[in-house]
Motif scaffolding. Structure first.
Motif, PDB file in Angstrom:
ATOM      1  N   GLU A 135      16.722   6.949  10.799  1.00  0.00           N
ATOM      2  CA  GLU A 135      17.354   8.230  10.466  1.00  0.00           C
ATOM      3  C   GLU A 135      16.698   9.371  11.228  1.00  0.00           C
ATOM      4  N   LEU A 136      15.378   9.346  11.324  1.00  0.00           N
ATOM      5  CA  LEU A 136      14.671  10.399  12.056  1.00  0.00           C
ATOM      6  C   LEU A 136      15.085  10.415  13.523  1.00  0.00           C
ATOM      7  N   ILE A 137      15.191   9.229  14.107  1.00  0.00           N
ATOM      8  CA  ILE A 137      15.595   9.131  15.512  1.00  0.00           C
ATOM      9  C   ILE A 137      17.014   9.653  15.700  1.00  0.00           C
ATOM     10  N   ARG A 138      17.885   9.278  14.786  1.00  0.00           N
ATOM     11  CA  ARG A 138      19.291   9.676  14.899  1.00  0.00           C
ATOM     12  C   ARG A 138      19.476  11.181  14.705  1.00  0.00           C
ATOM     13  N   LEU A 139      18.711  11.774  13.804  1.00  0.00           N
ATOM     14  CA  LEU A 139      18.910  13.178  13.450  1.00  0.00           C
ATOM     15  C   LEU A 139      18.102  14.154  14.309  1.00  0.00           C
ATOM     16  N   PHE A 140      17.068  13.651  14.984  1.00  0.00           N
ATOM     17  CA  PHE A 140      16.179  14.573  15.693  1.00  0.00           C
ATOM     18  C   PHE A 140      16.907  15.331  16.803  1.00  0.00           C
ATOM     19  N   ASP A 141      16.638  16.629  16.846  1.00  0.00           N
ATOM     20  CA  ASP A 141      17.234  17.505  17.856  1.00  0.00           C
ATOM     21  C   ASP A 141      16.218  18.601  18.162  1.00  0.00           C
ATOM     22  N   LEU A 142      15.837  18.731  19.434  1.00  0.00           N
ATOM     23  CA  LEU A 142      14.854  19.744  19.815  1.00  0.00           C
ATOM     24  C   LEU A 142      15.302  21.156  19.444  1.00  0.00           C
ATOM     25  N   ASN A 143      16.599  21.366  19.385  1.00  0.00           N
ATOM     26  CA  ASN A 143      17.109  22.693  19.056  1.00  0.00           C
ATOM     27  C   ASN A 143      16.778  23.106  17.626  1.00  0.00           C
ATOM     28  N   ARG A 144      16.413  22.122  16.796  1.00  0.00           N
ATOM     29  CA  ARG A 144      16.085  22.429  15.407  1.00  0.00           C
ATOM     30  C   ARG A 144      14.575  22.529  15.196  1.00  0.00           C
ATOM     31  N   CYS A 145      13.813  22.525  16.273  1.00  0.00           N
ATOM     32  CA  CYS A 145      12.364  22.711  16.171  1.00  0.00           C
ATOM     33  C   CYS A 145      12.043  24.201  16.078  1.00  0.00           C
ATOM     34  N   SER A 146      11.124  24.524  15.190  1.00  0.00           N
ATOM     35  CA  SER A 146      10.732  25.918  15.011  1.00  0.00           C
ATOM     36  C   SER A 146       9.857  26.380  16.173  1.00  0.00           C
ATOM     37  N   LYS A 147       9.963  27.642  16.513  1.00  0.00           N
ATOM     38  CA  LYS A 147       9.126  28.198  17.572  1.00  0.00           C
ATOM     39  C   LYS A 147       7.771  28.655  17.033  1.00  0.00           C
ATOM     40  N   SER A 148       7.700  28.848  15.733  1.00  0.00           N
ATOM     41  CA  SER A 148       6.436  29.270  15.127  1.00  0.00           C
ATOM     42  C   SER A 148       5.654  28.045  14.659  1.00  0.00           C
ATOM     43  N   GLY A 149       4.365  28.234  14.378  1.00  0.00           N
ATOM     44  CA  GLY A 149       3.523  27.129  13.948  1.00  0.00           C
ATOM     45  C   GLY A 149       3.922  26.583  12.590  1.00  0.00           C
ATOM     46  N   ALA A 150       3.525  25.344  12.345  1.00  0.00           N
ATOM     47  CA  ALA A 150       3.847  24.679  11.077  1.00  0.00           C
ATOM     48  C   ALA A 150       2.574  24.489  10.262  1.00  0.00           C
ATOM     49  N   GLN A 151       2.572  24.993   9.047  1.00  0.00           N
ATOM     50  CA  GLN A 151       1.403  24.841   8.184  1.00  0.00           C
ATOM     51  C   GLN A 151       1.265  23.388   7.738  1.00  0.00           C
ATOM     52  N   PHE A 152       0.053  22.862   7.845  1.00  0.00           N
ATOM     53  CA  PHE A 152      -0.217  21.474   7.490  1.00  0.00           C
ATOM     54  C   PHE A 152      -0.482  21.383   5.988  1.00  0.00           C
ATOM     55  N   ASP A 153       0.547  21.026   5.233  1.00  0.00           N
ATOM     56  CA  ASP A 153       0.449  20.932   3.773  1.00  0.00           C
ATOM     57  C   ASP A 153       0.049  19.504   3.399  1.00  0.00           C
ATOM     58  N   TYR A 154      -1.259  19.262   3.278  1.00  0.00           N
ATOM     59  CA  TYR A 154      -1.743  17.903   3.018  1.00  0.00           C
ATOM     60  C   TYR A 154      -1.291  17.384   1.653  1.00  0.00           C
ATOM     61  N   LYS A 155      -1.053  18.289   0.708  1.00  0.00           N
ATOM     62  CA  LYS A 155      -0.558  17.854  -0.604  1.00  0.00           C
ATOM     63  C   LYS A 155       0.852  17.286  -0.490  1.00  0.00           C
ATOM     64  N   LYS A 156       1.612  17.811   0.451  1.00  0.00           N
ATOM     65  CA  LYS A 156       2.959  17.290   0.681  1.00  0.00           C
ATOM     66  C   LYS A 156       2.886  15.875   1.238  1.00  0.00           C
ATOM     67  N   CYS A 157       1.884  15.614   2.053  1.00  0.00           N
ATOM     68  CA  CYS A 157       1.718  14.269   2.595  1.00  0.00           C
ATOM     69  C   CYS A 157       1.412  13.275   1.475  1.00  0.00           C
ATOM     70  N   ILE A 158       0.617  13.702   0.504  1.00  0.00           N
ATOM     71  CA  ILE A 158       0.336  12.859  -0.661  1.00  0.00           C
ATOM     72  C   ILE A 158       1.630  12.589  -1.425  1.00  0.00           C
ATOM     73  N   TRP A 159       2.470  13.614  -1.541  1.00  0.00           N
ATOM     74  CA  TRP A 159       3.768  13.454  -2.211  1.00  0.00           C
ATOM     75  C   TRP A 159       4.618  12.413  -1.492  1.00  0.00           C
ATOM     76  N   PHE A 160       4.642  12.483  -0.165  1.00  0.00           N
ATOM     77  CA  PHE A 160       5.403  11.497   0.605  1.00  0.00           C
ATOM     78  C   PHE A 160       4.870  10.088   0.345  1.00  0.00           C
ATOM     79  N   ASN A 161       3.558   9.956   0.296  1.00  0.00           N
ATOM     80  CA  ASN A 161       2.976   8.635   0.059  1.00  0.00           C
ATOM     81  C   ASN A 161       3.396   8.096  -1.308  1.00  0.00           C
ATOM     82  N   HIS A 162       3.404   8.981  -2.298  1.00  0.00           N
ATOM     83  CA  HIS A 162       3.847   8.584  -3.638  1.00  0.00           C
ATOM     84  C   HIS A 162       5.294   8.097  -3.606  1.00  0.00           C
ATOM     85  N   GLN A 163       6.149   8.842  -2.922  1.00  0.00           N
ATOM     86  CA  GLN A 163       7.563   8.474  -2.859  1.00  0.00           C
ATOM     87  C   GLN A 163       7.765   7.114  -2.194  1.00  0.00           C
ATOM     88  N   TYR A 164       7.033   6.870  -1.127  1.00  0.00           N
ATOM     89  CA  TYR A 164       7.194   5.595  -0.423  1.00  0.00           C
ATOM     90  C   TYR A 164       6.622   4.429  -1.226  1.00  0.00           C
TER      91      TYR A 164
END
Length: 253
Positions: free
Chosen positions: A70-99
């Motif tokens: 799905e990530l490969i199919r949906l990825f589009d450079l035009n949807r990448c933000s020009k500003s930096g992305a905050q690294f929310d490590y708690k969100k990564c823990i949430w992803f691990n829980h979901q998986y």
């Protein structure tokens, strides 16, 4: 093409190893010198990939859990933000829980078996699968399974003082002795049969259900936690259930 910079979880500036040390999350995929990587820290590869893919990019729809295809199919450079992305490590823990919740219990059991072996536990694969099905919703990492499910494999060596003070009453030893006899008389030790028999006994004796169940849980688990009581007793078996009741009666008199 340049993807957005990864920024600190808090404050300004780029993400660095010091941020990982400060907040307690890995910054390398694998072990690097003295720093644990995501693999060693218990993150599932697919969870980390999903998390990283959404840093500075979004698929244009309200969806977060996505397979690699799905990530490969949906990825589009035009949807990448020009500003930096905050690294929310708690969100990564949430992803691990979901998986972890999505992963079949058989696969999780295979990951949990080495942890059990380190604890000196030799359990059947079927039992491990059953225990995981009863406890996995409470964990973010496979390693946490031991802390929340150890009582399925080994009897408690001590009893939580606060729980004892709150749950073990003056008549608990006498009630647990009676409960021992009730359970000992059962030929069918299924969860349903146990519950029906014990509840009938409680009603006949005029006992308060909460008082009995709280003391019973303390005897089995050593503290006030865990899934449905009669599911626990069904998994550990009749002999072990009776042994734990007797031990609690002796230890908590």
């Amino acid at each position: 093409a340049h993807l957005p910079l990864l920024l600190k979880p808090e404050g300004n500036g780029k993400l660095s190893k010091r941020d990982g040390d400060r907040f307690g999350f890995p910054v390398f995929p694998l072990l690097w010198e003295t720093s644990l990587g995501y693999r060693e820290s218990g993150y599932l590869p697919e969870a980390v990939i999903n998390f990283l893919a959404l840093l500075g990019w979004n698929p244009g729809e309200d969806k977060e859990i996505m397979t690699m295809d799905e990530l490969i199919r949906l990825f589009d450079l035009n949807r990448c933000s020009k500003s930096g992305a905050q690294f929310d490590y708690k969100k990564c823990i949430w992803f691990n829980h979901q998986y972890i919740q999505q992963k079949p219990n058989e696969e999780l059991a295979a990951l949990f078996l080495p942890i059990l072996e380190k604890q000196g536990v030799n359990a059947s694969f079927d039992k491990v699968i059953t225990v995981i099905g009863m406890t996995k919703e409470r964990i973010n990492f496979i390693e946490e399974l031991w802390n929340i499910s150890s009582y399925f494999f080994v009897a408690p060596m001590q009893y939580d003082e606060k729980a004892v003070k709150k749950r073990w009453r003056e008549d608990s030893a006498r009630c647990m002795t009676e409960l021992f006899e009730v359970l000992q008389s059962l030929n069918n030790f299924s969860s349903q049969e146990q519950e029906k028999t014990v509840m009938n006994w409680i009603v006949q004796k005029g006992y308060h259900t909460g008082d009995i169940m709280n003391a019973f849980r303390l005897a089995l688990v050593g503290e006030s936690k865990g899934p449905h009581l009669f599911d626990i007793t069904h998994v550990i078996g009749k002999e072990e259930t009776l042994t734990r009741i007797k031990r609690a009666i002796t230890a908590l008199k």
